[in-house]
Design an enzyme around this catalytic site. Structure first.
Site, PDB file in Angstrom:
ATOM      1  N   ASN A 161      -9.913   0.450  -3.503  1.00  0.00           N
ATOM      2  CA  ASN A 161     -11.020  -0.354  -4.021  1.00  0.00           C
ATOM      3  C   ASN A 161     -11.883   0.432  -4.999  1.00  0.00           C
ATOM      4  OD1 ASN A 161     -10.626  -2.888  -2.859  1.00  0.00           O
ATOM      5  ND2 ASN A 161     -11.644  -2.324  -0.963  1.00  0.00           N
ATOM      6  N   ASP A 170      -7.858  -6.698  -3.127  1.00  0.00           N
ATOM      7  CA  ASP A 170      -7.599  -8.034  -2.577  1.00  0.00           C
ATOM      8  C   ASP A 170      -6.131  -8.411  -2.724  1.00  0.00           C
ATOM      9  OD1 ASP A 170     -10.223  -8.315  -1.864  1.00  0.00           O
ATOM     10  OD2 ASP A 170     -10.768  -9.674  -3.508  1.00  0.00           O
ATOM     11  N   ASP A 196      -9.464  -3.969   6.523  1.00  0.00           N
ATOM     12  CA  ASP A 196      -8.093  -3.538   6.220  1.00  0.00           C
ATOM     13  C   ASP A 196      -7.278  -3.372   7.496  1.00  0.00           C
ATOM     14  OD1 ASP A 196      -9.397  -1.339   7.198  1.00  0.00           O
ATOM     15  OD2 ASP A 196      -8.598   0.075   5.734  1.00  0.00           O
TER      16      ASP A 196
END
Length: 276
Positions: A161, A170, A196
């Site tokens: 990320n 995503d 996650d």
């Protein structure tokens, strides 16, 4: 309508010249055919309509509140017949009632789905897991069946990320969920447990079923991950906890054990580890 007729038209693509219903759905307007045998839209289907003894078809599309076509309401006749104005109004009212009922049903289905599924991955959510999981374990216990809980954690996901952006993160979660769906059965509970983290509850068909499924998931995910993500030292760890046919463990206890197994796998670079 005869079964053979319904079977034959199932899945036929809509189009401006496809019978009455196909054209009505495509054009979003009524298609009234008083004589099927002579109408150009029906020429490719005459053998079928003659076998079913159909000679007229009036089709009215029905739409949702956004004016999107949901389907058509059709009336067939065994003889040539053109509708009166009153009959057309009746079909229009029937189509309107159908559209209201179907949109209400679709909205209810969407609400139920949203309440039980994760919006991004489309897997079951944590709330569903907690409720359905206990019932799942109770069923296994009553029937003396072995079951496994798989706890999946994505390593270096925060780094993905931070360095590649949340859109890539995503997409990674969606791809992981896709693999999980492909590698599990409809009877299993597959869920996104946290950011996650994923949890799967499954009935074992053999003693080592949990390990076999976990290894397949591990391999499939690692093969599907793009190189740019792997270069960030991305990986995953899967921990497995089992409930034997004579155990009566709670879902919370099994998740805790699977979580411990997952951390053992992560700390020892094992990929997959089953805690006995």
């Amino acid at each position: 309508m005869p079964d053979f007729y319904n079977d034959a038209i199932e899945g036929v693509k809509i189009g401006e010249n496809v019978g009455s219903c196909g054209a009505a759905a495509f054009l979003n307007k009524p298609i009234i055919v008083g004589d099927i045998n002579t109408h150009e839209n029906w020429q490719p289907y005459l053998a079928l309509t003659q076998e079913a003894n159909l000679h007229a078809c009036w089709s009215i599309p029905f739409t949702n509140s956004h004016k999107e076509v949901m389907g058509t309401f059709a009336i067939y006749h065994h003889e040539k017949k053109v509708p009166t104005e009153a009959e057309i109004e009746i079909v229009k009212v029937a189509a309107l009632i159908t559209s209201v009922a179907m949109e209400k049903l679709k909205l209810e289905e969407q609400l139920i789905f949203s309440a039980t599924h994760d919006e991004l991955t489309r897997l079951h959510n944590r709330a569903y897991l907690n409720e359905a999981g206990e019932n799942f374990l109770s069923f296994c216990s009553r029937n003396e069946m072995i079951c496994s809980v798989l706890f999946i954690d994505l390593n270096k996901f925060k780094r993905v990320n931070d360095e590649l952006g949340h859109k890539v993160g995503d997409e990674l979660l969606i791809d992981v969920a896709k693999v999980i769906k492909e590698q599990t059965r409809d009877s299993d509970i597959s869920s996104r447990f946290g950011g996650d983290e994923f949890i799967i509850i499954m009935k074992n068909t053999s003693e080592n079923d949990g390990e076999s499924v976990a290894k397949r998931i591990y391999k499939a995910i690692m093969q599907s991950v793009p190189r740019k993500i792997l270069e960030l030292e991305f990986g995953l760890s899967i921990g497995i906890a089992k409930m034997s046919s004579t155990d009566k463990k709670s879902l919370k206890a099994l998740i805790h054990t699977a979580d411990e197994a997952m951390y053992f796998a992560k700390n020892n670079n094992l990929g997959v580890y089953a805690k006995q």
